[in-house]
Write a protein that holds these residues in place. Structure first.
Motif, PDB file in Angstrom:
ATOM      1  N   LEU A 128      95.481  38.927  52.587  1.00  0.00           N
ATOM      2  CA  LEU A 128      95.458  37.586  52.013  1.00  0.00           C
ATOM      3  C   LEU A 128      95.241  37.646  50.503  1.00  0.00           C
ATOM      4  O   LEU A 128      95.853  36.880  49.746  1.00  0.00           O
ATOM      5  CB  LEU A 128      94.365  36.763  52.684  1.00  0.00           C
ATOM      6  N   LYS A 129      94.386  38.558  50.049  1.00  0.00           N
ATOM      7  CA  LYS A 129      94.142  38.713  48.615  1.00  0.00           C
ATOM      8  C   LYS A 129      95.402  39.175  47.890  1.00  0.00           C
ATOM      9  O   LYS A 129      95.748  38.677  46.822  1.00  0.00           O
ATOM     10  CB  LYS A 129      93.013  39.709  48.380  1.00  0.00           C
ATOM     11  N   ILE A 130      96.097  40.164  48.475  1.00  0.00           N
ATOM     12  CA  ILE A 130      97.307  40.712  47.855  1.00  0.00           C
ATOM     13  C   ILE A 130      98.382  39.636  47.732  1.00  0.00           C
ATOM     14  O   ILE A 130      99.012  39.473  46.683  1.00  0.00           O
ATOM     15  CB  ILE A 130      97.836  41.913  48.666  1.00  0.00           C
ATOM     16  N   VAL A 131      98.573  38.889  48.808  1.00  0.00           N
ATOM     17  CA  VAL A 131      99.620  37.855  48.815  1.00  0.00           C
ATOM     18  C   VAL A 131      99.253  36.722  47.867  1.00  0.00           C
ATOM     19  O   VAL A 131     100.101  36.201  47.126  1.00  0.00           O
ATOM     20  CB  VAL A 131      99.837  37.323  50.248  1.00  0.00           C
ATOM     21  N   SER A 135     101.291  34.957  44.459  1.00  0.00           N
ATOM     22  CA  SER A 135     101.558  33.534  44.233  1.00  0.00           C
ATOM     23  C   SER A 135     100.605  32.713  45.081  1.00  0.00           C
ATOM     24  O   SER A 135     100.350  33.060  46.246  1.00  0.00           O
ATOM     25  CB  SER A 135     103.021  33.204  44.609  1.00  0.00           C
ATOM     26  N   SER A 136     100.089  31.641  44.511  1.00  0.00           N
ATOM     27  CA  SER A 136      99.186  30.768  45.271  1.00  0.00           C
ATOM     28  C   SER A 136      99.940  30.127  46.449  1.00  0.00           C
ATOM     29  O   SER A 136      99.365  29.889  47.516  1.00  0.00           O
ATOM     30  CB  SER A 136      98.612  29.684  44.362  1.00  0.00           C
ATOM     31  N   GLU A 137     101.230  29.839  46.227  1.00  0.00           N
ATOM     32  CA  GLU A 137     102.038  29.250  47.296  1.00  0.00           C
ATOM     33  C   GLU A 137     102.140  30.213  48.477  1.00  0.00           C
ATOM     34  O   GLU A 137     101.974  29.823  49.637  1.00  0.00           O
ATOM     35  CB  GLU A 137     103.446  28.924  46.777  1.00  0.00           C
ATOM     36  N   TYR A 138     102.404  31.498  48.180  1.00  0.00           N
ATOM     37  CA  TYR A 138     102.521  32.501  49.233  1.00  0.00           C
ATOM     38  C   TYR A 138     101.201  32.615  49.994  1.00  0.00           C
ATOM     39  O   TYR A 138     101.178  32.734  51.222  1.00  0.00           O
ATOM     40  CB  TYR A 138     102.899  33.857  48.642  1.00  0.00           C
ATOM     41  N   GLY A 139     100.092  32.577  49.249  1.00  0.00           N
ATOM     42  CA  GLY A 139      98.783  32.677  49.873  1.00  0.00           C
ATOM     43  C   GLY A 139      98.497  31.505  50.796  1.00  0.00           C
ATOM     44  O   GLY A 139      97.934  31.664  51.889  1.00  0.00           O
ATOM     45  N   GLN A 159     105.551  21.354  56.985  1.00  0.00           N
ATOM     46  CA  GLN A 159     104.309  21.390  56.230  1.00  0.00           C
ATOM     47  C   GLN A 159     104.536  21.698  54.754  1.00  0.00           C
ATOM     48  O   GLN A 159     103.929  21.082  53.868  1.00  0.00           O
ATOM     49  CB  GLN A 159     103.372  22.439  56.845  1.00  0.00           C
ATOM     50  N   PHE A 160     105.435  22.667  54.463  1.00  0.00           N
ATOM     51  CA  PHE A 160     105.594  23.152  53.090  1.00  0.00           C
ATOM     52  C   PHE A 160     106.973  22.859  52.479  1.00  0.00           C
ATOM     53  O   PHE A 160     107.185  23.135  51.299  1.00  0.00           O
ATOM     54  CB  PHE A 160     105.354  24.664  53.046  1.00  0.00           C
ATOM     55  N   GLY A 161     107.915  22.343  53.270  1.00  0.00           N
ATOM     56  CA  GLY A 161     109.247  22.110  52.735  1.00  0.00           C
ATOM     57  C   GLY A 161     110.170  23.299  52.978  1.00  0.00           C
ATOM     58  O   GLY A 161     109.741  24.370  53.436  1.00  0.00           O
ATOM     59  N   ALA A 162     111.451  23.112  52.633  1.00  0.00           N
ATOM     60  CA  ALA A 162     112.462  24.139  52.901  1.00  0.00           C
ATOM     61  C   ALA A 162     112.214  25.425  52.131  1.00  0.00           C
ATOM     62  O   ALA A 162     112.648  26.505  52.535  1.00  0.00           O
ATOM     63  CB  ALA A 162     113.863  23.598  52.572  1.00  0.00           C
ATOM     64  N   SER A 163     111.491  25.353  51.012  1.00  0.00           N
ATOM     65  CA  SER A 163     111.239  26.543  50.198  1.00  0.00           C
ATOM     66  C   SER A 163     110.371  27.561  50.919  1.00  0.00           C
ATOM     67  O   SER A 163     110.269  28.716  50.500  1.00  0.00           O
ATOM     68  CB  SER A 163     110.581  26.148  48.873  1.00  0.00           C
ATOM     69  N   VAL A 164     109.733  27.163  52.037  1.00  0.00           N
ATOM     70  CA  VAL A 164     108.863  28.083  52.756  1.00  0.00           C
ATOM     71  C   VAL A 164     109.654  29.233  53.382  1.00  0.00           C
ATOM     72  O   VAL A 164     109.099  30.294  53.684  1.00  0.00           O
ATOM     73  CB  VAL A 164     108.068  27.320  53.843  1.00  0.00           C
ATOM     74  N   LEU A 165     110.979  29.040  53.548  1.00  0.00           N
ATOM     75  CA  LEU A 165     111.794  30.080  54.183  1.00  0.00           C
ATOM     76  C   LEU A 165     111.794  31.375  53.374  1.00  0.00           C
ATOM     77  O   LEU A 165     111.780  32.470  53.926  1.00  0.00           O
ATOM     78  CB  LEU A 165     113.230  29.575  54.391  1.00  0.00           C
ATOM     79  N   LYS A 166     111.810  31.252  52.032  1.00  0.00           N
ATOM     80  CA  LYS A 166     111.785  32.464  51.202  1.00  0.00           C
ATOM     81  C   LYS A 166     110.448  33.180  51.332  1.00  0.00           C
ATOM     82  O   LYS A 166     110.377  34.406  51.282  1.00  0.00           O
ATOM     83  CB  LYS A 166     112.080  32.113  49.742  1.00  0.00           C
ATOM     84  N   VAL A 167     109.374  32.406  51.520  1.00  0.00           N
ATOM     85  CA  VAL A 167     108.052  32.999  51.715  1.00  0.00           C
ATOM     86  C   VAL A 167     108.018  33.743  53.046  1.00  0.00           C
ATOM     87  O   VAL A 167     107.504  34.864  53.137  1.00  0.00           O
ATOM     88  CB  VAL A 167     106.948  31.922  51.683  1.00  0.00           C
ATOM     89  N   ILE A 168     108.591  33.111  54.076  1.00  0.00           N
ATOM     90  CA  ILE A 168     108.628  33.753  55.397  1.00  0.00           C
ATOM     91  C   ILE A 168     109.390  35.062  55.331  1.00  0.00           C
ATOM     92  O   ILE A 168     108.953  36.089  55.869  1.00  0.00           O
ATOM     93  CB  ILE A 168     109.274  32.803  56.430  1.00  0.00           C
TER      94      ILE A 168
END
Length: 557
Positions: A128-131, A135-139, A159-168
């Motif tokens: 969790l610290k590394i992520v 980026s705070s968004e990734y965390g 919950q987070f919008g379509a941009s969450v797919l890149k995080v996944i």
């Protein structure tokens, strides 16, 4: 030695038109061509169809991925279905997987639902610290997954919008989270208890309750029935059956054109022929050209055969279609009634295929894979040693010509049941009406008949296959016709709203005051639509009520 399966991946893309090799694990050594299986494909688990199985040396297949699981208790495609699919692929120039997909309910028999959970051996605090440092968004996303694991990707998007797919994708690529199988869904009864998924899982884990999957077969036409009784066949009906029955008894392929006028009793011939097939434990397919006609013929067959009838058409849900398929595969029913898609029903011993109103254009599939139901029916019947009956009062030109050439056997029924008379038909030459200076779309004979109908207190239906007021707008000076800029077809004038409309793409534009080509003011309306017909009827019979029924008036409730 190792058994290798050639598998077509069931995905709708033209770029993948080949089979992929998969290793058959020992616990699935019984699978063969025709089975539906679950296989790894890239980073997904997808449905596939086994088309061939070979045996090879172990050393040559070390890198092959194994089949993960089977999707049915028996193979889905028998040899005849496989052969028909290959014929469709070759004859209509489509991918084999597209042709095979016609034989399953829905575009795919399984649904892939992506859910994600934290990697089992992950150090949560460190990860969790590394992520979070990246980026705070990734965390935030990772923390949410940890707290709600396992969680569907759709819920993460909400919950987070379509941009969450890149995080996944980042978290999966770095092996921080993994895709997991989604848990069981609650039934309607479970929802009523307000019990959560977690509650049920804990009860199962504690051995307090047990979950079982029980298939409940749905029948959308369960309440439909008809009147059955002793029916005496006419001479023509019996003569037709006398030619059909020997071929059915011999299990010999033969195609018949039942050329019978409306009211001659073609449906009863269908029923008797299907009854003969069922007596020999063979199955039947009865095709109608459109869904609207299904209930009419179903009621007749239900009255005779009861629950032995299954109805299939494109408006059924995937679940309802799957239930119908399972009833047929489990020999719980032996008669299929439906529109063109019913020709692909998974019947193992077809004895007869019937095409009612065989001339109708709706038997043609206009989307990929394109096919004509008649040709598919003949192909399946040849393979099964079955009889095909094509019924029509007005056969298609090609079928009639093929019959004259001896490809089909002609059966003629020229008389109505109980010697009922045919309706009187009068053809009016509208050119004669013009010569007599009558320019109305309603001819004088029609006007007189309508007047007589009104005097008797009866009602009348007038059919006109054109919507709008005028079918096209033309310049009398240069001959220019106003066309749709998208479809290049003539625009139709609608008096309601005074606009021009394309009946293909729904494009609308104002009526021009001058010709867009030559600037002439001689713009005229030609042709007659339902709006103009209604206007003329109101002028002729102002004291009666005229109701117009077309797509413009019946589009809403």
């Amino acid at each position: 030695m190792q058994r290798i399966a050639q598998v077509l991946i069931n995905i709708t893309t033209k770029n993948i038109n080949k089979a992929f090799s998969y290793r058959i694990p020992e616990h699935l050594d019984y699978v063969a061509a025709g089975w539906r299986v679950l296989v790894p494909f890239g980073n997904r688990k997808l449905e596939g169809f086994i088309i061939t199985v070979t045996t090879e040396e172990d050393s040559s297949i070390a890198e092959l991925k194994p089949i993960l699981d089977i999707l049915d208790n028996d193979r889905w495609f028998d040899e005849h279905m496989m052969h028909t699919a290959k014929w469709i692929s070759e004859y209509y120039l489509c991918n084999l997987v597209d042709a095979m997909r016609l034989f399953i309910p829905g575009k795919t028999g399984i649904k892939s639902v992506a859910a994600y959970s934290i990697e089992e051996n992950a150090d949560i605090e460190k990860t969790l610290k590394i992520v979070s440092a990246k980026s705070s968004e990734y965390g935030q996303v990772l923390l949410y997954i940890i707290e709600h694991s396992p969680i569907l990707s759709s819920k993460l998007e909400k919950q987070f919008g379509a941009s969450v797919l890149k995080v996944i994708r980042y978290l999966v690529r770095n092996k921080i989270i993994v895709a997991v199988d989604h848990g069981p869904l609650a039934s309607d009864e479970l929802k009523k208890t307000n019990s959560s998924h977690d509650t049920v899982k804990k009860l199962v884990q504690g051995g307090l309750i047990k979950l079982e999957k029980i298939q409940v077969i749905r029948d959308s036409y369960a309440g439909l029935s008809g009147v059955s009784g002793n029916i005496s066949l006419t001479v023509e009906q019996q003569q037709a059956l006398d030619q059909i029955m020997p071929k059915m008894k011999a299990k010999e392929f033969q195609s018949f054109l039942l050329h019978g006028i409306t009211g001659s009793g073609k449906t009863q011939v269908y029923i008797e022929a299907v009854a003969a097939a069922r007596q020999n434990n063979r199955q039947a397919i009865v095709l109608v050209p459109e869904i609207a006609l299904t209930s009419q013929i179903v009621s007749r067959f239900k009255a005779r055969f009861g629950d032995d009838v299954v109805v299939i058409h494109s408006k059924l849900s995937t679940g309802e279609r799957y239930d119908a398929w399972q009833r047929l595969r489990g020999n719980q029913a032996g008669i299929v009634i439906g529109a063109r898609s019913a020709i692909f029903a998974p019947l193992l011993d077809i004895g007869i295929i019937i095409m009612d109103e065989e001339h109708e254009f709706t038997y043609k599939q206009e989307e990929t894979p394109r096919y004509h139901t008649r040709q598919v029916a003949l192909t399946r019947a040849k393979l099964a040693g079955a009889v095909v009956i094509m019924g029509s009062a007005t056969p298609s030109i090609e079928t009639y010509y093929q019959t004259l050439q001896g490809q089909h056997t002609m059966l003629v029924m020229s008389k109505r049941i109980a010697s009922a008379s045919l309706p009187a038909v009068t053809i009016v030459d509208m050119r004669e009406e013009l010569r007599k200076k009558r320019r109305s779309v309603i001819s004088l004979p029609l006007q007189e008949l309508l007047q007589e109908t009104i005097v008797r207190g009866e009602q009348a239906i007038i059919l006109l296959n054109r919507r709008g007021y005028a079918t096209f707008v033309m310049c009398r000076e240069c001959g220019h016709i106003v066309r749709c800029k998208h479809c290049d077809i003539s625009l139709v004038y609608h008096s309601v709203g005074k606009r021009l409309k394309c009946h293909y793409c729904q494009f609308v534009e104002a009526v021009p005051d001058i010709c867009p080509e030559c600037n002439s003011r001689y713009i005229r309306f030609f042709g007659t639509g339902t709006q103009k017909l209604q206007e003329e009827l109101v002028k002729l019979f102002p004291h009666i009520r005229v109701v117009r029924m077309d797509q413009d008036t019946t589009g809403g409730r």
